[in-house]
Structure formats: structure tokens, C-alpha cells
Design a protein around this motif. Structure first.
Motif, PDB file in Angstrom:
ATOM      1  N   PRO A 136      -4.945   1.633 -10.549  1.00  0.00           N
ATOM      2  CA  PRO A 136      -5.758   2.838 -10.774  1.00  0.00           C
ATOM      3  C   PRO A 136      -6.774   3.053  -9.654  1.00  0.00           C
ATOM      4  N   LYS A 137      -6.959   4.301  -9.254  1.00  0.00           N
ATOM      5  CA  LYS A 137      -7.849   4.601  -8.136  1.00  0.00           C
ATOM      6  C   LYS A 137      -9.298   4.199  -8.438  1.00  0.00           C
ATOM      7  N   ASP A 138      -9.697   4.251  -9.724  1.00  0.00           N
ATOM      8  CA  ASP A 138     -11.087   3.896 -10.006  1.00  0.00           C
ATOM      9  C   ASP A 138     -11.330   2.411  -9.733  1.00  0.00           C
ATOM     10  N   GLU A 139     -10.289   1.570  -9.976  1.00  0.00           N
ATOM     11  CA  GLU A 139     -10.449   0.145  -9.666  1.00  0.00           C
ATOM     12  C   GLU A 139     -10.562  -0.050  -8.159  1.00  0.00           C
ATOM     13  N   LEU A 140      -9.713   0.650  -7.404  1.00  0.00           N
ATOM     14  CA  LEU A 140      -9.754   0.499  -5.944  1.00  0.00           C
ATOM     15  C   LEU A 140     -11.071   0.996  -5.376  1.00  0.00           C
ATOM     16  N   MET A 141     -11.582   2.127  -5.906  1.00  0.00           N
ATOM     17  CA  MET A 141     -12.834   2.671  -5.388  1.00  0.00           C
ATOM     18  C   MET A 141     -14.006   1.747  -5.723  1.00  0.00           C
ATOM     19  N   GLU A 142     -13.928   1.109  -6.886  1.00  0.00           N
ATOM     20  CA  GLU A 142     -14.975   0.138  -7.279  1.00  0.00           C
ATOM     21  C   GLU A 142     -14.967  -1.038  -6.295  1.00  0.00           C
ATOM     22  N   ILE A 143     -13.771  -1.522  -5.977  1.00  0.00           N
ATOM     23  CA  ILE A 143     -13.652  -2.632  -5.010  1.00  0.00           C
ATOM     24  C   ILE A 143     -14.181  -2.181  -3.641  1.00  0.00           C
ATOM     25  N   ALA A 144     -13.787  -0.976  -3.215  1.00  0.00           N
ATOM     26  CA  ALA A 144     -14.210  -0.483  -1.891  1.00  0.00           C
ATOM     27  C   ALA A 144     -15.732  -0.393  -1.809  1.00  0.00           C
ATOM     28  N   LEU A 166      -2.463  11.102  -1.575  1.00  0.00           N
ATOM     29  CA  LEU A 166      -3.493  10.056  -1.424  1.00  0.00           C
ATOM     30  C   LEU A 166      -4.695  10.546  -0.616  1.00  0.00           C
ATOM     31  N   TRP A 167      -4.591  11.765  -0.072  1.00  0.00           N
ATOM     32  CA  TRP A 167      -5.576  12.289   0.866  1.00  0.00           C
ATOM     33  C   TRP A 167      -7.001  12.229   0.308  1.00  0.00           C
ATOM     34  N   ASP A 168      -7.198  12.749  -0.879  1.00  0.00           N
ATOM     35  CA  ASP A 168      -8.557  12.804  -1.433  1.00  0.00           C
ATOM     36  C   ASP A 168      -9.133  11.404  -1.638  1.00  0.00           C
ATOM     37  N   PHE A 169      -8.303  10.482  -2.105  1.00  0.00           N
ATOM     38  CA  PHE A 169      -8.783   9.108  -2.283  1.00  0.00           C
ATOM     39  C   PHE A 169      -9.138   8.497  -0.933  1.00  0.00           C
ATOM     40  N   PHE A 170      -8.225   8.589   0.031  1.00  0.00           N
ATOM     41  CA  PHE A 170      -8.473   7.978   1.349  1.00  0.00           C
ATOM     42  C   PHE A 170      -9.730   8.547   2.005  1.00  0.00           C
ATOM     43  N   THR A 171      -9.930   9.861   1.877  1.00  0.00           N
ATOM     44  CA  THR A 171     -11.065  10.485   2.590  1.00  0.00           C
ATOM     45  C   THR A 171     -12.370  10.305   1.829  1.00  0.00           C
ATOM     46  N   SER A 172     -12.295   9.650   0.647  1.00  0.00           N
ATOM     47  CA  SER A 172     -13.529   9.349  -0.104  1.00  0.00           C
ATOM     48  C   SER A 172     -13.973   7.892   0.087  1.00  0.00           C
ATOM     49  N   PHE A 199      -1.045  13.386   9.661  1.00  0.00           N
ATOM     50  CA  PHE A 199      -1.665  12.080   9.933  1.00  0.00           C
ATOM     51  C   PHE A 199      -2.711  12.213  11.032  1.00  0.00           C
ATOM     52  N   LEU A 200      -2.387  12.975  12.082  1.00  0.00           N
ATOM     53  CA  LEU A 200      -3.363  13.155  13.176  1.00  0.00           C
ATOM     54  C   LEU A 200      -4.604  13.899  12.666  1.00  0.00           C
ATOM     55  N   LYS A 201      -4.401  14.824  11.748  1.00  0.00           N
ATOM     56  CA  LYS A 201      -5.534  15.556  11.139  1.00  0.00           C
ATOM     57  C   LYS A 201      -6.430  14.581  10.384  1.00  0.00           C
ATOM     58  N   PHE A 202      -5.794  13.642   9.686  1.00  0.00           N
ATOM     59  CA  PHE A 202      -6.514  12.605   8.928  1.00  0.00           C
ATOM     60  C   PHE A 202      -7.449  11.847   9.875  1.00  0.00           C
ATOM     61  N   MET A 203      -6.923  11.458  11.041  1.00  0.00           N
ATOM     62  CA  MET A 203      -7.760  10.703  11.987  1.00  0.00           C
ATOM     63  C   MET A 203      -8.771  11.605  12.685  1.00  0.00           C
ATOM     64  N   ARG A 204      -8.330  12.843  13.015  1.00  0.00           N
ATOM     65  CA  ARG A 204      -9.234  13.762  13.734  1.00  0.00           C
ATOM     66  C   ARG A 204     -10.459  14.102  12.903  1.00  0.00           C
ATOM     67  N   GLU A 205     -10.230  14.373  11.615  1.00  0.00           N
ATOM     68  CA  GLU A 205     -11.312  14.864  10.759  1.00  0.00           C
ATOM     69  C   GLU A 205     -12.153  13.730  10.176  1.00  0.00           C
ATOM     70  N   HIS A 206     -11.687  12.471  10.357  1.00  0.00           N
ATOM     71  CA  HIS A 206     -12.408  11.347   9.737  1.00  0.00           C
ATOM     72  C   HIS A 206     -12.564  10.222  10.757  1.00  0.00           C
ATOM     73  N   PRO A 207     -13.677  10.237  11.502  1.00  0.00           N
ATOM     74  CA  PRO A 207     -13.877   9.253  12.578  1.00  0.00           C
ATOM     75  C   PRO A 207     -14.008   7.809  12.080  1.00  0.00           C
ATOM     76  N   ASN A 208     -14.076   7.615  10.749  1.00  0.00           N
ATOM     77  CA  ASN A 208     -14.091   6.247  10.210  1.00  0.00           C
ATOM     78  C   ASN A 208     -12.681   5.694  10.021  1.00  0.00           C
ATOM     79  N   VAL A 209     -11.671   6.506  10.365  1.00  0.00           N
ATOM     80  CA  VAL A 209     -10.276   6.093  10.155  1.00  0.00           C
ATOM     81  C   VAL A 209      -9.681   5.590  11.458  1.00  0.00           C
ATOM     82  N   TRP A 210      -9.173   4.368  11.408  1.00  0.00           N
ATOM     83  CA  TRP A 210      -8.490   3.732  12.542  1.00  0.00           C
ATOM     84  C   TRP A 210      -7.010   3.611  12.193  1.00  0.00           C
ATOM     85  N   SER A 211      -6.168   3.283  13.201  1.00  0.00           N
ATOM     86  CA  SER A 211      -4.760   3.032  12.907  1.00  0.00           C
ATOM     87  C   SER A 211      -4.228   1.873  13.743  1.00  0.00           C
ATOM     88  N   LYS A 212      -3.375   1.063  13.106  1.00  0.00           N
ATOM     89  CA  LYS A 212      -2.582   0.082  13.855  1.00  0.00           C
ATOM     90  C   LYS A 212      -1.357   0.825  14.397  1.00  0.00           C
TER      91      LYS A 212
END
Ligand SMILES: O=C(O)/C=C(\C=C(/O)C(=O)O)C(=O)O
Length: 304
Positions: A136-144, A166-172, A199-212
């Protein structure tokens, strides 16, 4: 436990070649695993595959053979939230390995402190359906939220088709976020098509996002065979990885993904994977950022 390999699960490549590409001093293999040994570190009952044992000794020997200085050892789903094998390897590394753990909401603050003391600096959320059941996303967000207070980051592994939902969860997520293997793009589609653009939009709009920019062997359709002359192995992956490196040079990491779980059609020569790097990071500066500056800033900030 059952230590037999799942059908078709290949062992890692014995006798990897020496890379032609000279890794820069201090290079970090920022995505790899240790598995077991199962007799000492049993595999998780909830696992969806059973790997062959792949010990810290073999990992460190590969590190030295390829010319890496350090490792980031990532908890794999076959060990569930039992991080003991990864922690054991971090502790045995003499400060040369950091870890990324898997934890449940039941993890105690004392357990998180012990993981931090062992060198853990992140947690991993896996969304690949063939690997894990739904959390559940609430468990993951609590851990994060809890691990953000430790200065840790969140590593996410997902398939490109699932990014929209998953966009809204990842960007939160309230931390640095590191995407495994570029979110597994379908490299048979155009690199400038709508799927990879998301995917590039995800990284462009969120400077806290890195990628391997790792695991061409998992993504490639053209496979390990290089064409005559200068073509890279896994040449169909090059445009995707090179695009991410050149647009986000300070937010990329690279790893071998040894021992390469769940590969069925071929097992990559790790030396060949290292020789893939200059095709996706074509200058010495990009190589230094990808292999040294970025992983050091994220995992050994006290040494930077
Ligand atoms: O090792 C990888 O990064 C990729 C895989 C496995 C895992 O990440 C895991 O079991 O945690 C995969 O695609 O099967």
C-alpha cells in the motif's frame, strides 16, 4: 530453504573479461547485489525467484577485477526485508560499500540506526509485478518520511508502462529519488517518442530525481553482439542512456547489476558492460560525474 536455481536462471558470467575502458580512479559500481549464501542468509519465503548464491567475496573480487573502488549493494527481492546479507557485505568492505535496504513499516528506529551504522543510505521500493506483491502506498510513504529524516534516499524500480499510474506517488516522495535502470524503457520504441518523453519529463520537472543508466542487457532487443567496427554491444539502448547522461549529467549513476538475477537468454560479460560506458558517457567529464562525483555525493558525502 530451497537453494536450487529457478528454471532457466543463469549463473553469473565466470571469468569476465578485463574491460578495455579504463575506469576513472575512485569509480563506484552503484548497483549490485549479494545473494546468501543461503545456508547463512536464508532467502525470503515470499520471494518470487531463488537465485544461486553470490557472495561478498565474489562481488569484491569482481570490483577489483573491473577496476572499481567501491560498491553500492542493493537489497534484492529474493531476500525480502531481511537485509542481513547486504549488511554483512557492507560491514566486511572496510568502508568501500554502502547499502540500500528493504524495510517494512514495522521497522524500529533502532533497526534503522543499526542499518545506518552499517552504511545503509537508502531504501528500495520495487513495483515490478513479477518480483513483488503490492505494498500500500500509505505504508511506503510512511517509510519514506521516516528515512528522509536520516538523510536517506528512495530507490524505485518500476516498468515504463506503470509510470503514469505511479506518477503522483513518485512526485510526492520527500527525498532524493533514484530510478533503477531508467524505468525500463521499451527501446524498440523511438527515443524521442511519447513513452520515453514521459520519463524525461519526470526528471526534468523534479530535480530530486536521479536515474541509474544501467542494465542494457535487460532492455536490449539487439543483444550483446556488436556490429563490425565501433558499434556498441546493446546498441539499441545507447540513445536512451546517452540522452539521460547528457541532459542530467549530475543526477546519473551506473552499476553492473551483478550477479544479474532473472536473466534467461544470456548472461552478460561484466567486462563488456563496463566497455558500454563510453558509448553512453562519451567524455571524460561525463564519465567522472557518472562513476565518481555523483555516487560519492550521494553515498559518501562526508568524503566529498
Ligand atoms: O537486479 C535488478 O536490478 C533487477 C532485477 C531483480 C531485482 O531488482 C530484485 O530481485 O530485487 C530484475 O529485473 O529481475
Amino acid at each position: 530453504g530451497d537453494f536450487t536455481k529457478t528454471a532457466g536462471w543463469l549463473d553469473w558470467y565466470t571469468g569476465p573479461s578485463k574491460p578495455r575502458f579504463q575506469l576513472p580512479a575512485g569509480a563506484v559500481d552503484a548497483h549490485c547485489h549479494v545473494f546468501g549464501p543461503g545456508a547463512e542468509f536464508p532467502y525470503a519465503p515470499e520471494r518470487k525467484y531463488t537465485p544461486c548464491d553470490a557472495s561478498k567475496h565474489e562481488l569484491f573480487a569482481l570490483r577489483d577485477h573491473l577496476g572499481f573502488a567501491r560498491n553500492v549493494i542493493v537489497q534484492a527481492t529474493c531476500h525480502g526485508a531481511d537485509n542481513r546479507a547486504m549488511v554483512d557485505a557492507c560491514l566486511a568492505s572496510g568502508g568501500k560499500a554502502r547499502g540500500v535496504a528493504t524495510v517494512r513499516r514495522s521497522v524500529t528506529d533502532e533497526e534503522l540506526q543499526a542499518l545506518h551504522a552499517a552504511g545503509v543510505r537508502g531504501v528500495r521500493f520495487n513495483f515490478v509485478k513479477r518480483l513483488v506483491d503490492f505494498t500500500p502506498k500509505d505504508e511506503l510513504m510512511e517509510i519514506a518520511s521516516r528515512i528522509a529524516r536520516l538523510g536517506w534516499h528512495v530507490v524505485i524500480y518500476f516498468e515504463a508502462v506503470d509510470l503514469p499510474e505511479l506518477w503522483d506517488f513518485f512526485t510526492s516522495l520527500p527525498t532524493t529519488v533514484v530510478v533503477d535502470h531508467m524505468g525500463r524503457p521499451d527501446v524498440s520504441k523511438p527515443v524521442d517518442g511519447p513513452e520515453f518523453a514521459l520519463f524525461l519529463k519526470f526528471m526534468r520537472e523534479h530535480p530530486n530525481v536521479w536515474s541509474k543508466v544501467s542494465c542494457p542487457e535487460r532492455l536490449s532487443v539487439t543483444g550483446p553482439k556488436a556490429l563490425q567496427g565501433e558499434q556498441a554491444a546493446y546498441r539499441d539502448v545507447v540513445p536512451f542512456a546517452r540522452k539521460v547522461v547528457e541532459e542530467f549529467p549530475d543526477r546519473v549513476l551506473w552499476g553492473t547489476d551483478w550477479p544479474h538475477p532473472n536473466l534467461k537468454d544470456h548472461m552478460p560479460d561484466d567486462g563488456l558492460l563496463v566497455d558500454f560506458i563510453p558509448y553512453i558517457a562519451p567524455t571524460a567529464e561525463l564519465q567522472r560525474k557518472l562513476l565518481v562525483d555523483n555516487p560519492m555525493r550521494l553515498y559518501w558525502p562526508e568524503e566529498v
